[in-house]
Write an enzyme that holds these catalytic residues in place. Structure first.
Site, mmCIF file in Angstrom:
data_model
loop_
_atom_site.group_PDB
_atom_site.id
_atom_site.type_symbol
_atom_site.label_atom_id
_atom_site.label_comp_id
_atom_site.label_asym_id
_atom_site.label_seq_id
_atom_site.Cartn_x
_atom_site.Cartn_y
_atom_site.Cartn_z
ATOM 1 N N GLU A 1 11.701 172.151 -11.177
ATOM 2 C CA GLU A 1 11.116 172.145 -12.524
ATOM 3 C C GLU A 1 11.212 170.759 -13.160
ATOM 4 O OE1 GLU A 1 9.323 174.341 -13.741
ATOM 5 O OE2 GLU A 1 9.858 176.251 -12.820
ATOM 6 N N GLU B 1 1.298 188.984 -14.507
ATOM 7 C CA GLU B 1 2.080 188.216 -13.538
ATOM 8 C C GLU B 1 1.875 188.737 -12.118
ATOM 9 O OE1 GLU B 1 3.377 185.477 -14.108
ATOM 10 O OE2 GLU B 1 4.958 185.084 -12.663
ATOM 11 N N GLU C 1 -2.970 178.459 -13.806
ATOM 12 C CA GLU C 1 -3.545 178.439 -12.455
ATOM 13 C C GLU C 1 -5.007 178.895 -12.377
ATOM 14 O OE1 GLU C 1 -0.541 179.476 -13.241
ATOM 15 O OE2 GLU C 1 0.774 178.150 -12.091
ATOM 16 N N ASP D 1 3.691 178.717 -3.047
ATOM 17 C CA ASP D 1 2.447 178.107 -3.538
ATOM 18 C C ASP D 1 2.304 176.582 -3.416
ATOM 19 O OD1 ASP D 1 4.437 177.912 -5.472
ATOM 20 O OD2 ASP D 1 3.333 178.901 -7.075
HETATM 21 C C1 DMJ Z 1 3.872 175.207 -13.873
HETATM 22 O O1 DMJ Z 1 5.094 174.674 -14.182
HETATM 23 C C2 DMJ Z 1 3.321 174.678 -12.587
HETATM 24 O O2 DMJ Z 1 1.965 174.919 -12.520
HETATM 25 C C3 DMJ Z 1 4.016 175.240 -11.375
HETATM 26 O O3 DMJ Z 1 3.403 174.816 -10.188
HETATM 27 C C4 DMJ Z 1 4.015 176.735 -11.407
HETATM 28 N N1 DMJ Z 1 4.499 177.242 -12.654
HETATM 29 C C5 DMJ Z 1 4.001 176.697 -13.879
HETATM 30 C C6 DMJ Z 1 2.746 177.329 -14.401
HETATM 31 O O4 DMJ Z 1 2.540 178.626 -14.119
#
Ligand code: DMJ
Length: 575
Positions: free
Chosen positions: A89, A325, A344, A230
């Site tokens: 993060e 979600e 996304e 992902d």
């Molecule tokens: C963001 O912090 C980024 O896109 C990450 O890759 C996935 N989670 C969040 C958004 O959903």
């Protein structure tokens, strides 16, 4: 919308990390509940939303506000905090945000330089990365610990289990930091982690979701394009785009093939959770994080697959006016109902519009804007949706709303934006940060790279020079728009969406009525031996109960066969 979120963050929350849009105040780390990883993995008292939003200000052309925000970061942000955070993060939100803003503030060719700027953001980025480095120190596999305390390193009791995306989505930021500072160490550890995961792929070339960083054993063996994995794939492809090393493309291609063979369902629309060794189905849900995947597919050049995958999320959004979600595709219903303003789906919509110029994607953007404003906008900002079915709101506005969701929406509609027209190697990171790399950084002292990253079958919507890899779409309304294709109905049925009203599309997304002179055309129907009518016109498409005329600029005509009890013949209607 952006300024509604941004101004309220600055007014009510800054210098804290996030805005609470209901209480109209700020939120930082949760000191009272150290195990609250939902908060403490991300927030650590370093004005996260400010740091995460810097480059959005530049992308939106708000130079004065960009300069002011950069000054605030330089003067007040410190990562010397006694907080345990997730390295993933911090990497994507903070390190990426700082690096992006640094390049923008210092590279005159990008048009956003800040007078008097002396590279302070780069120094801060390096300070942050140094605080993350202990995660790589005592790992036997090279896969980093998931969390570090920014002041004291990895706590002795820290878990040794990490997810694939968490450990394998560091290369873009760490690589750029290495090249900008001349210290190769950051790139080396990120690359080692990437390889350590890759070397543990199954015989099917699939990766699992959670791994033990000391033993290298997979803990959770579900493979997917969603949560936990992902951005691993995203970073393989984007590392190739940015650094030009064909090794990353080869890894991506192997992964892509495996995903298309085992994770994608035979129908070609859904990307599921399957066992990494057998390919057996492990769950019947898809998650909203995996909505990023069509965007990566566009970048790779697989537009057909991208269009289909995106339609699934489009129909789920239309059904619930947001993305839950998790959605259960077997029961065709919500599995987990929250929507924290994630980007996304919008990100993929943006990529698809850049690649196709199909106004359908502008209408998708319009739908998202309407729903966000109707459902999540409060006087103090935008709130997360706690349950898309009931509309219950939660008091949180995550930083990615400003760094990603609204950035992609802005870029979707601001078609002539300079960042849409750039013809150089850059990427948007997984947090939506604009990250370019000047050509002289494409080689390092210990590795040799080809001078320019360009793969002949790879479509990068940012590379004007690669546009010939895909067809140019016509600027007038045309029945070839995805809105009118059978795929749209199929995806709609797939998720049990009964709302089938797609608005009429307008040329280039402009809300003006098309003006067209009266047109006439002749179509001849011939009766075959079984008494069925056949036509020879390429402009007619057979649909259930009639025909649909297509490729008629500005005009849609529907021809339906009348039942014999109603007199027979054909009914012609203007659509
Ligand atoms: C963001 O912090 C980024 O896109 C990450 O890759 C996935 N989670 C969040 C958004 O959903």
């Amino acid at each position: 919308m952006f300024f509604h979120g941004w101004d309220n963050y600055i007014r009510f929350a800054y210098p804290e990390d996030e805005l609470n849009p209901m209480l109209c105040n700020g939120r930082g780390s949760d000191k009272l509940k150290p195990d609250n990883i939902n908060i403490n993995d991300i927030l650590g008292d370093y004005s996260l939303t400010l740091v995460d939003t810097l480059d959005t200000l530049a992308v939106m052309g708000e130079q004065k506000e960009f300069e002011k925000a950069v000054r605030r970061v330089i003067d007040q942000v410190s990562f010397h905090q006694d907080n345990k955070v997730q390295i993933f993060e911090l990497n994507i939100r903070a390190l990426g945000g700082l690096l992006s803003a640094h390049v923008l503030a210092s590279d005159p060719s990008l048009g956003h330089t800040i007078p008097g700027y002396k590279g302070e953001l780069l120094a801060l980025a390096q300070d942050l990365a140094d605080r993350l480095m202990p995660a790589f120190q005592y790992t036997k596999t090279g896969i980093p610990f998931p969390r570090v305390n920014l002041k004291y390193g990895v706590p002795k009791t820290e878990t040794v289990e990490t997810c694939t995306a968490g450990a394998g989505s560091l290369l873009l930021e760490f690589g750029v930091l290495s090249r900008l500072t001349g210290n190769p160490h950051y790139e080396q550890v990120a690359k080692r982690a990437l390889h350590a995961l890759w070397n543990r792929r199954s015989d099917l070339n699939l990766l699992g979701n959670v791994i033990n960083i000391q033993t290298g054993q997979w803990i959770h063996t579900a493979s997917s394009t969603g949560a936990g994995i992902d951005s691993y794939f995203e970073y393989l492809l984007k590392a190739y785009v940015l650094f030009g090393d064909p090794e990353y493309l080869e890894m991506f291609e192997e992964s892509y093939e495996a995903i298309m063979q085992h994770v994608r369902d035979p129908g070609g629309y859904l990307y599921r959770n399957v066992h990494m060794s057998t390919g057996a189905l492990m769950a019947t849900w898809i998650d909203s994080l995996s909505a990023f995947w069509p965007g990566v597919q566009v970048l790779y050049g697989d537009l057909d697959a991208a269009v289909k995958g995106h339609l699934v999320f489009y129909n789920i959004w239309r059904k619930y006016h947001a993305l839950p979600e998790r959605f259960d595709f077997y029961r065709k219903t919500v599995d987990i109902g929250f929507y924290p303003l994630r980007p996304e789906f919008i990100e993929s919509t943006y990529y698809l519009y850049r690649a196709t110029r199909d106004p359908f994607y502008l209408h998708v953007g319009e739908m998202v804007i309407e729903d966000l404003n109707n459902r999540t906008r409060l006087p103090c900002g935008f709130a997360s949706i706690g349950d898309v079915r009931t509309g219950r709101l939660e008091d949180r506005m995550e930083s990615f709303l400003l760094s990603e969701t609204l950035k992609y929406l802005y870029l979707l509609f601001d078609t002539d934006n300079e960042f849409n027209a750039m013809d150089s190697n850059f990427v948007f990171t997984t947090e939506g940060h604009f990250l370019p790399l000047a050509t002289h950084h494409l080689t390092t002292s210990n590795t040799s790279y080809p001078l320019y990253a360009q793969h002949t079958t790879c479509y990068n919507p940012h590379f004007k020079s690669s546009l010939h890899h895909y067809i140019q779409h016509p600027h007038s309304i045309d029945m070839s728009s995805i809105a009118y294709q059978p795929e749209t109905d199929y995806a709609s049925a797939l998720v049990g969406n009964t709302k089938n009203t797609i608005k009429d599309l307008y040329p280039s997304g402009q809300c003006t009525s098309p003006t067209a002179g009266i047109q006439s055309f002749d179509i001849t129907f011939n009766s075959n031996r079984r008494g069925r009518y056949r036509h020879t016109s390429p402009k007619l498409m057979e649909v259930v109960g009639g025909f649909l005329a297509k490729s008629l600029s500005g005009l849609k005509v529907e021809i339906t066969k009348r039942p014999s009890r109603a007199g027979g013949g054909y009914q012609v209607t203007r659509g």
